[in-house]
Design a protein around this motif. Structure first.
Motif, PDB file in Angstrom:
ATOM      1  N   SER A   1       0.880  -1.177   0.000  1.00 37.72           N
ATOM      2  CA  SER A   1       0.000   0.000   0.000  1.00 37.72           C
ATOM      3  C   SER A   1       0.911   1.218   0.000  1.00 37.72           C
ATOM      4  O   SER A   1       2.133   1.092  -0.109  1.00 37.72           O
ATOM      5  N   LEU A   2       0.346   2.401   0.172  1.00 40.23           N
ATOM      6  CA  LEU A   2       1.174   3.613   0.231  1.00 40.23           C
ATOM      7  C   LEU A   2       2.096   3.632   1.438  1.00 40.23           C
ATOM      8  O   LEU A   2       3.146   4.273   1.406  1.00 40.23           O
ATOM      9  N   THR A   3       1.737   2.931   2.498  1.00 44.32           N
ATOM     10  CA  THR A   3       2.534   2.997   3.730  1.00 44.32           C
ATOM     11  C   THR A   3       3.033   1.643   4.219  1.00 44.32           C
ATOM     12  O   THR A   3       3.676   1.570   5.256  1.00 44.32           O
ATOM     13  N   THR A   4       2.746   0.567   3.503  1.00 46.34           N
ATOM     14  CA  THR A   4       3.183  -0.755   3.950  1.00 46.34           C
ATOM     15  C   THR A   4       3.964  -1.466   2.848  1.00 46.34           C
ATOM     16  O   THR A   4       3.843  -1.137   1.668  1.00 46.34           O
ATOM     17  N   PHE A   5       4.769  -2.435   3.257  1.00 47.66           N
ATOM     18  CA  PHE A   5       5.561  -3.205   2.301  1.00 47.66           C
ATOM     19  C   PHE A   5       5.781  -4.604   2.844  1.00 47.66           C
ATOM     20  O   PHE A   5       5.533  -4.891   4.010  1.00 47.66           O
ATOM     21  N   GLU A   6       6.263  -5.479   1.958  1.00 45.01           N
ATOM     22  CA  GLU A   6       6.569  -6.851   2.327  1.00 45.01           C
ATOM     23  C   GLU A   6       7.966  -7.181   1.824  1.00 45.01           C
ATOM     24  O   GLU A   6       8.334  -6.805   0.721  1.00 45.01           O
ATOM     25  N   VAL A   7       8.745  -7.878   2.640  1.00 45.07           N
ATOM     26  CA  VAL A   7      10.082  -8.323   2.274  1.00 45.07           C
ATOM     27  C   VAL A   7      10.091  -9.844   2.310  1.00 45.07           C
ATOM     28  O   VAL A   7       9.631 -10.448   3.278  1.00 45.07           O
ATOM     29  N   THR A   8      10.612 -10.451   1.247  1.00 40.96           N
ATOM     30  CA  THR A   8      10.746 -11.908   1.184  1.00 40.96           C
ATOM     31  C   THR A   8      12.227 -12.241   1.084  1.00 40.96           C
ATOM     32  O   THR A   8      12.950 -11.641   0.280  1.00 40.96           O
ATOM     33  N   VAL A   9      12.663 -13.181   1.917  1.00 42.01           N
ATOM     34  CA  VAL A   9      14.045 -13.653   1.881  1.00 42.01           C
ATOM     35  C   VAL A   9      13.992 -15.136   1.538  1.00 42.01           C
ATOM     36  O   VAL A   9      13.397 -15.925   2.271  1.00 42.01           O
ATOM     37  N   GLY A  10      14.602 -15.498   0.402  1.00 42.62           N
ATOM     38  CA  GLY A  10      14.612 -16.883  -0.044  1.00 42.62           C
ATOM     39  C   GLY A  10      15.504 -17.752   0.820  1.00 42.62           C
ATOM     40  O   GLY A  10      16.146 -17.280   1.772  1.00 42.62           O
ATOM     41  N   SER A  11      15.565 -19.023   0.513  1.00 39.00           N
ATOM     42  CA  SER A  11      16.320 -20.002   1.296  1.00 39.00           C
ATOM     43  C   SER A  11      17.749 -19.521   1.562  1.00 39.00           C
ATOM     44  O   SER A  11      18.507 -19.249   0.630  1.00 39.00           O
ATOM     45  N   THR A  12      18.074 -19.396   2.828  1.00 39.35           N
ATOM     46  CA  THR A  12      19.359 -18.861   3.263  1.00 39.35           C
ATOM     47  C   THR A  12      20.009 -19.826   4.243  1.00 39.35           C
ATOM     48  O   THR A  12      19.370 -20.285   5.189  1.00 39.35           O
ATOM     49  N   ASN A  13      21.287 -20.122   4.027  1.00 40.28           N
ATOM     50  CA  ASN A  13      22.041 -20.999   4.929  1.00 40.28           C
ATOM     51  C   ASN A  13      22.475 -20.243   6.173  1.00 40.28           C
ATOM     52  O   ASN A  13      22.958 -19.117   6.080  1.00 40.28           O
ATOM     53  N   PHE A  14      22.329 -20.880   7.325  1.00 39.60           N
ATOM     54  CA  PHE A  14      22.821 -20.334   8.581  1.00 39.60           C
ATOM     55  C   PHE A  14      23.948 -21.230   9.062  1.00 39.60           C
ATOM     56  O   PHE A  14      23.759 -22.435   9.234  1.00 39.60           O
ATOM     57  N   ALA A  15      25.132 -20.656   9.261  1.00 41.98           N
ATOM     58  CA  ALA A  15      26.319 -21.416   9.639  1.00 41.98           C
ATOM     59  C   ALA A  15      26.732 -21.082  11.067  1.00 41.98           C
ATOM     60  O   ALA A  15      26.596 -19.939  11.518  1.00 41.98           O
ATOM     61  N   LEU A  16      27.259 -22.082  11.763  1.00 41.09           N
ATOM     62  CA  LEU A  16      27.716 -21.905  13.136  1.00 41.09           C
ATOM     63  C   LEU A  16      29.022 -21.126  13.177  1.00 41.09           C
ATOM     64  O   LEU A  16      29.935 -21.403  12.403  1.00 41.09           O
ATOM     65  N   LYS A  17      29.109 -20.173  14.078  1.00 41.14           N
ATOM     66  CA  LYS A  17      30.386 -19.544  14.381  1.00 41.14           C
ATOM     67  C   LYS A  17      31.081 -20.430  15.409  1.00 41.14           C
ATOM     68  O   LYS A  17      30.493 -21.374  15.952  1.00 41.14           O
TER      69      LYS A  17
END
Length: 187
Positions: free
Chosen positions: A138-154
């Motif tokens: 809308s004029l004041t709202t949005f959506e963000v999509t993040v595709g498959s992302t790997n998370f690695a251990l530090k």
């Protein structure tokens, strides 16, 4: 310029995160270690369990732009549970986005012992180019999509899991894959 284009163009600065979900699933490598050790993955409330050992974070907050710039906080966590009842909860992840690091508070509980809370530990998530997209809703709202992302251990995260369960997970080992759909409001 259309109203939708104006909302996206105006979204240079972060707005408020108003909702959404982050879904995480163990990788094949982590699943193999879990199965070998008789361990399981569970959701720590208020996160929810998903079929296949996944965890859904649906209590999200923070600030973010349609280009995923900002800060994301999630309530709940991911628990690794050993067959002897040892439990490692990774609680309340948060981080600056899209810098590629997220931290969470680890808490280890062994049967008959007082829980031990550690210092916040980081995981790394290098974003694949093109995995983030934002669109105005809308004029004041949005959506963000993040595709498959790997998370690695530090290093500290791998050490914490290895100490709790006698595993030999290496630092920088990918242990979860996550996706996100987040809603935001400008201003």
């Amino acid at each position: 310029m259309s109203a939708a284009s104006y909302a996206l163009a105006a979204d240079v600065r972060a707005g408020s995160v108003t909702g959404g979900t982050v879904d995480c699933f163990p990788t094949g490598a982590l699943t193999a270690v879990l199965n070998e050790r008789g361990m399981s993955v569970e959701a720590a409330a208020p996160a929810d369990a998903l079929p296949g050992g996944g965890v859904r974070f649906d209590k999200v907050s923070g600030s973010m732009s349609s280009t995923f710039q900002g800060k994301l906080d999630m309530e709940g966590g991911i628990s690794l549970v050993g067959k002897d009842g040892t439990r490692l909860d990774v609680l309340n992840p948060s981080g600056e986005t899209p810098l590629g690091a997220l931290s969470a508070t680890p808490q280890t509980t062994r049967p008959g012992q007082t829980p031990q809370t550690g210092t916040r530990a980081e995981v790394a998530y290098p974003l694949v180019p093109g995995s983030v997209s934002g669109r105005p809703t809308s004029l004041t709202t949005f959506e963000v999509t993040v595709g498959s992302t790997n998370f690695a251990l530090k290093e500290a995260g791998a050490a914490r899991i290895n100490d709790a369960f006698g595993t030999t997970l290496a630092k920088d080992a990918t242990f979860m894959k996550c996706t996100a759909v987040l809603q935001g409001r400008l201003g």
